[in-house]
Every structure is written in structure tokens, then in C-alpha cells.
Design a protein around this motif. Structure first.
Motif, PDB file in Angstrom:
ATOM      1  N   ASP A   1      63.317  48.197  29.647  1.00 57.16           N
ATOM      2  CA  ASP A   1      63.223  49.655  29.655  1.00 57.16           C
ATOM      3  C   ASP A   1      61.765  50.076  29.536  1.00 57.16           C
ATOM      4  O   ASP A   1      60.978  49.451  28.809  1.00 57.16           O
ATOM      5  CB  ASP A   1      64.007  50.253  28.488  1.00 57.16           C
ATOM      6  CG  ASP A   1      65.505  50.102  28.680  1.00 57.16           C
ATOM      7  OD1 ASP A   1      65.929  50.017  29.847  1.00 57.16           O
ATOM      8  OD2 ASP A   1      66.227  50.050  27.675  1.00 57.16           O
TER       9      ASP A   1
ATOM     10  N   ALA B   1      69.064  45.519  30.472  1.00 56.54           N
ATOM     11  CA  ALA B   1      68.468  46.834  30.661  1.00 56.54           C
ATOM     12  C   ALA B   1      69.509  47.837  31.131  1.00 56.54           C
ATOM     13  O   ALA B   1      70.497  47.484  31.759  1.00 56.54           O
ATOM     14  CB  ALA B   1      67.345  46.754  31.701  1.00 56.54           C
TER      15      ALA B   1
ATOM     16  N   GLY C   1      66.748  51.327  34.031  1.00 56.31           N
ATOM     17  CA  GLY C   1      65.596  50.553  33.594  1.00 56.31           C
ATOM     18  C   GLY C   1      64.903  49.862  34.758  1.00 56.31           C
ATOM     19  O   GLY C   1      65.264  50.009  35.922  1.00 56.31           O
TER      20      GLY C   1
END
Length: 649
Positions: free
Chosen positions: A30, A70, A74
Motif C-alpha cells: 500500500d 495488498a 494498492g
């Protein structure tokens, strides 16, 4: 880490230890952008029905779980790379890009760790985590973190560009450029890499990429721009000195880290020009002779030391100005010199790169002209190649400061060339040279013109013999006209012609300089001491205030060239084992043995050669300025006359 010569090797086992962390970064993380804005994709790609929309980047590290943790929004760079075309399977180029990403990230992290151990940053990190970091150390801690971030970014971009350049050499050429690199974060090395990978992901997503070759081109463009931005940020940062002064090597990839110098894999340029042999250049004796010497000087460059003995001993010509009237042979001189270097490099197995900075480099977009000029400089100065850069018609390409006719793009190019040729960060390794050519050198900015360390007066054929020789040469063989009473090309015997040309500069040629010379020599006698020669230089400065300390440096450099007034033997170029492939110290000693002492005659001749050119440029420049002022006055008078007539009616 081991030491080999002056290179420190980054251990392979340390690099492999970083693979897991690198793969995690490539798979997903992220990141919330802090500087750059999120880009919208130009095209939304749709796959054919029935094809999967996601492909997994599989780890080669046993036991590593590669499932991305993620969020969907992300950064998932591996997936982005694999979606760059519509092939359901991973292509060889995509796999190579992913492996290059993993490798580059791993080396960047190892280099960051190495810097941390050398500077004490690692200890400060441990103290910070333990909450025992002393308040007095916080500023240094943050400065070291920023320095480490700069190192990580540059090493990552440098190695990525290096690895991909090898791939690009085997694919079709593709010109696709990335946008402005903005997300450069210097809080720490990890966040810096997050920002770089996020922005690279955004670039790929927003570009219209149809082929793997375009993907590689885009990533290389991003890496080159990232290196350039990071290098500018690193200027003047004292804490980076230990990194800048050292040289590291990754043996398995044949990759070297030399501070903030790019290490792109050397690639030759394909030359589409008609080379000229030295015997096809008639007249221009000194320019021809110096060009021939310079071509051989370049070949003395040592690729291990990244230095040329001539650059250390003196006498290397990094920049030169060739000026003369149209049709006097400037293009022929370029063709001759490029042909010589090309042949020498082919024989020695060296990579030769020739590039010309043309008027096509001037762009209406702000900053683009400067970017084009920097790319030109970077390509020619690449320490892994023998480079020859030319700037033909430089009076049209580089703007003259204060001239209202100069465009913003021209002024940008002027600024880049001035900084590159004699700026604070200019490094002369001796692997390349730049030639500036013009029919009207008086229109070139004074400061830029003075950055030309040598002057090649390209005046074409001068004597009766020259004109007979050039007529015979250009007539070709399809005739039976007798030569007559003339020894063909006897006047072009280079040593004889050059000696006569040098002797002709025992006295100046320009009227204004002749007056200065006669006044000084008449007052103090023969200019046979340093003091008397210095008095002559001061008198020249009083006559033309543009004759500054830089002019003295250029003259002394030219004198050192004369001290090296010898051509490296042709057999040294033909048989690389005799000279080219020897180690640096051996080449340096072989060159030093050929040098000759500096004489008073050399100094006086070089002062007159240089000063003559400056006075010639100044006179023409002043005449042009006067003519322009007269035209302005005439236009103003005509405008007043018309205004008065209209007022009366």
C-alpha cells in the motif's frame, strides 16, 4: 564484501537474502502518494472472454508465500507488468522485467545496508527503535536517512536501466517516454522505494502500451529520469561523500556502482554517414592534424580505471570549436574523425557512440529542450563507451543570452551545455570529446564559446597546391586530363603542413591583436620569459575584457596538447596488444615517454592562435550588433516619419 583492485564487491549471498523482501514489494504493498497525483489510464484494457484477468508472480525462494496482501487499490507491480499485453501467458520479456525488478531492488537494499554500516546509520536505527536515540543525534539521523534514500533510489534505477538495456538491445526500437517523475520521498530508504515503485506502476497504467518493447522503453525512460532527479538532489550533500568516492561491483551481472554515475550497458550507435579518409581532407592542416591526434587519444582510455592517461598527464581535448566559412570542410572533418574512431574501436572491440545534437532538439515545451540536451550529453559521456558528440551550426541551436531573437528552448540548451562542458560537476574521464561547429561563431554566447578548450580554424584550401589537389580529388577517375607540373598531395603531407601552419602563428594575424603584440614586444623586447608573456596576456585583456582567466586555461591546455605533439603509432591502433589492451599504468608510462618539453615558441603560438580567434569573433560580433542597432534606428526613424504624416492628415 571483498576488495578487487579499487572495486568493492557486493556479496551475492547478501543480495539473495533480499530476494524475499524484493518479491514482496513487487507483489503488492500500500502507498498513499504525497507529492505526485494519481494518473488516470489512457486505455482500459479488456481481455478476451474466458481468459484469466490475473497472473501470479511466482517466487523462486522456497517457503515464500506470494499471495498479495495488498488491497485491490494498492500497488501490484508484478500484475501490472503482466497485464501490459493481451497474452494469457507470461512472455520472456515480462519475465525478464520482473527478474530485473527483483534484482535491482535487492542490490539497492544491500547497498543501503552497506552505507548504514559505514556511516553508523544502522546503530542509530537500532537506538531509535529501542527509544534510546539521543536528542543531539536526531538531526544527523534524519540526514543519514535521506542520504540512504537517495542511494537506494539511484542504485535501483541505475541497475534497472543497466539490466534492461541488455534486453532492449535484442528487441525492436521503441520510443515511449514517461511523464515527470515527482514521487521522490527521502524519509528513509524503504519509503523511497515505495514511492518510486508506486509512480512506476502509475506510469505503466496510464501509458498506451501495446508491446513488451514499449514496456521496456517506458521503464528505462522512468529510470533515467529518476536517476537525473536523484543526482540533482544529491549535489552538495556531504554525507554522501563516502558513497560517491567508492566503487562497487556486482560480479554476477557485471554491474558497477560508481557514485551517482549511470552505468547503462554500453551500446554502439549505427552510423549512417560516409566516412572520409585523412587524404580526402585538403587544407585545414592544423584542424586535420589535431582531429587525427584526438581520435587516437580517445583510444588510450582505460575501461577499468575509467580514465584516460592523457586526461591525467594533460593534453586531452574535451571540447573544441571548429569555425569557418560555408563550404570550407567542417562536415568533411567530422566524417573523417568519426570514421577514424569507428575503425579504431572496431579493431579494439570497444563500443563507439556518435551522436549529433541537431535543431530537432529545440522543443516548444518548457524544459523539454534541456532534457534533450542532457540526454545527448549523458549518451556521449557514458564511461562505458568511446564517445564523439557534435553540435553542428551551434549558433542556431544554442541561444545567446541577452539576444531577443533567442527562444526559451535555445537558452535552455545553452545552459545545459555550459554546465556540462565546464560546470562544477563536470568530470573529464577522457573517453569522449565534443565538437562545436559554426559558420558564424560570433553569434555563439561568449561564455559558451570560451568553454571550447581548443580552436580548429576550418579555412579550407588556401594555396595554389591545395586547389590543384582538391580539384584532382573531386574530379574522380573518369577522365584523362593530365595533372601537369604538380606533385599531387605533396602539400598535404601532414607533418610538413602543420609545422608551417604553427610557425605562421609566431605573430598574430588580426589587426587589433597585431597592435597589442607590437606595442608589448616593442616595449619589453622578445617575449621569452613567464613575466613578459604574462604582460602580453594582460595587454590582450585590456584590449578585450572578454579575454579572461578561462582563456588562459584554454591556452595552457593547448600548450599541453603541443607537448603531446605526437601521434600514437598506427601499429598501436592496428594491434591492440601493443597498447590498447595494456593496463592503465603501462599506457600512461608509454605516453609519457613520447612527450616533449614545452618551449617559448609553443606558448606564443598558442596565445596568438587563441587570441586571434577571440578577436575575430569579437569583431564580427560587434559588427553584427552595430548593424542591428542601425537597423533598429532606421526603423524607428521610419516609424516616426509615418506617424507624423498620419498626424497631419
Amino acid at each position: 564484501m571483498t576488495v578487487s583492485n579499487d572495486l568493492m564487491e557486493l556479496k551475492e549471498d547478501k543480495i539473495l537474502e533480499k530476494y524475499a523482501a524484493a518479491e514482496a514489494l513487487i507483489s503488492g504493498f500500500d502507498h498513499t502518494p504525497r507529492i505526485a497525483a494519481k494518473r488516470e489510464p489512457d486505455v482500459v484494457r479488456e481481455r478476451s472472454p474466458g481468459l484469466g484477468t490475473r497472473r501470479r508472480f511466482r517466487s523462486t525462494t522456497p517457503g515464500l508465500v506470494t499471495r498479495s496482501t495488498a488491497r485491490p487499490e494498492g500497488v501490484q507491480l508484478a500484475e501490472r507488468v503482466l497485464e501490459s499485453d493481451d497474452d494469457a501467458l507470461t512472455t520472456p520479456l515480462q519475465a525478464s522485467v520482473l527478474r530485473a525488478l527483483r534484482r535491482s531492488l535487492s542490490v539497492a537494499q544491500v547497498m543501503s545496508d552497506q552505507y548504514g554500516e559505514q556511516t553508523g546509520l544502522s546503530d542509530l536505527k537500532r537506538a531509535n527503535l529501542a527509544g534510546t536515540l539521543d536528542a543531539s543525534q536526531k538531526d544527523r539521523f534524519q540526514q543519514l536517512l535521506s542520504a540512504s534514500a537517495l542511494i537506494s533510489l539511484h542504485v535501483f534505477a541505475n541497475m534497472m536501466d543497466f539490466l534492461l538495456s541488455g534486453i532492449a538491445a535484442d528487441t525492436e526500437e521503441s520510443e515511449i517516454q514517461c511523464g515527470e517523475v515527482e514521487e521522490i520521498l527521502l524519509d528513509n530508504d524503504q519509503l523511497a522505494l515505495h514511492g518510486a515503485l508506486w509512480e512506476l506502476d502509475q506510469e505503466i497504467a496510464s501509458a498506451s502500451i501495446d508491446t513488451d518493447a514499449q514496456l521496456v522503453s517506458l521503464i528505462m525512460s522512468y529510470c533515467e529520469q529518476l536517476m537525473e532527479k536523484v543526482t540533482l538532489r544529491a549535489e552538495g550533500v556531504e554525507l554522501l561523500q563516502s558513497f560517491s568516492d567508492a566503487r562497487y561491483r556486482v560480479e554476477a551481472d557485471n554491474f558497477e556502482i560508481t557514485g551517482f554515475t549511470p552505468a547503462a550497458r554500453a551500446r554502439s550507435t549505427t552510423l549512417a554517414m560516409a566516412f572520409k579518409r585523412p587524404e580526402e581532407v585538403v587544407g585545414n592542416h592544423i584542424a586535420k592534424y589535431q582531429a587525427m591526434k584526438l581520435a587516437k587519444m580517445l583510444m588510450a582510455y582505460d575501461f577499468d580505471r575509467k580514465l584516460n592517461p592523457f586526461a591525467e598527464l594533460g593534453g586531452f581535448i574535451f571540447t573544441f570549436m571548429g569555425d569557418g566559412k560555408p563550404g570550407t570542410g567542417k562536415t568533411t572533418l567530422i566524417q573523417m574523425m568519426a570514421g577514424l574512431i569507428n575503425d579504431y574501436c572496431a579493431n579494439a572491440g570497444y563500443v563507439f557512440r556518435y551522436q549529433n545534437l541537431s535543431t530537432d532538439s529545440i522543443d516548444s515545451y518548457q524544459g523539454k529542450s534541456a532534457q534533450n540536451a542532457k540526454s545527448f550529453i549523458r549518451n556521449v559521456t557514458d564511461p562505458n563507451v568511446i564517445g564523439f558528440g557534435t553540435i553542428d551550426d551551434i549558433d542556431q541551436l544554442a541561444g545567446k543570452r541577452g539576444d531577443r531573437q533567442s527562444s526559451a528552448g535555445q537558452l535552455e540548451i545553452t545552459a545545459v551545455l555550459m554546465e556540462s562542458f565546464a560546470g562544477a560537476n563536470t568530470v573529464v574521464r577522457g573517453n569522449c570529446t565534443f565538437g562545436m561547429f559554426s559558420n558564424y561563431p560570433e553569434n555563439v554566447d561568449d561564455a559558451l564559446r570560451q568553454r571550447a578548450g581548443a580552436r580548429f580554424l576550418v579555412d579550407g584550401p588556401q594555396t595554389r597546391e591545395d586547389y590543384i589537389d582538391i580539384l584532382y580529388l573531386l574530379m574522380g577517375k573518369n577522365h584523362s586530363i593530365p595533372v601537369g607540373d604538380h606533385d599531387l598531395f605533396e602539400a598535404q603531407v601532414i607533418q610538413k603542413a602543420v609545422a608551417a601552419s604553427y610557425e605562421s602563428h609566431a605573430r598574430p594575424k588580426e589587426d587589433a591583436l597585431i597592435k597589442v603584440f607590437e606595442r608589448v614586444s616593442g616595449g619589453i623586447g622578445d617575449l621569452d620569459t613567464i613575466a613578459k608573456i604574462g604582460a602580453y596576456l594582460k595587454a590582450i585583456q585590456e584590449a578585450d575584457e572578454r579575454f579572461t582567466g578561462r582563456a588562459i586555461k584554454n591556452i595552457t591546455d593547448a600548450v599541453k596538447v603541443r607537448a603531446m605533439d605526437f601521434e600514437l603509432p598506427d601499429e598501436w591502433m592496428e594491434n591492440p596488444d601493443l597498447f590498447l589492451l595494456k593496463n592503465y599504468e603501462t599506457k600512461k608510462n608509454m605516453i609519457a615517454d613520447l612527450a616533449q618539453p614545452i618551449t617559448v615558441d609553443m606558448v606564443i603560438q598558442e596565445i596568438n592562435r587563441y587570441a586571434d580567434s577571440e578577436f575575430r569573433y569579437a569583431d564580427k560580433s560587434d559588427e553584427v550588433a552595430i548593424d542591428n542597432a542601425v537597423r533598429d534606428m532606421q526603423r524607428m526613424e521610419e516609424a516616426k516619419r509615418r506617424y507624423m504624416e498620419q498626424s497631419r492628415t
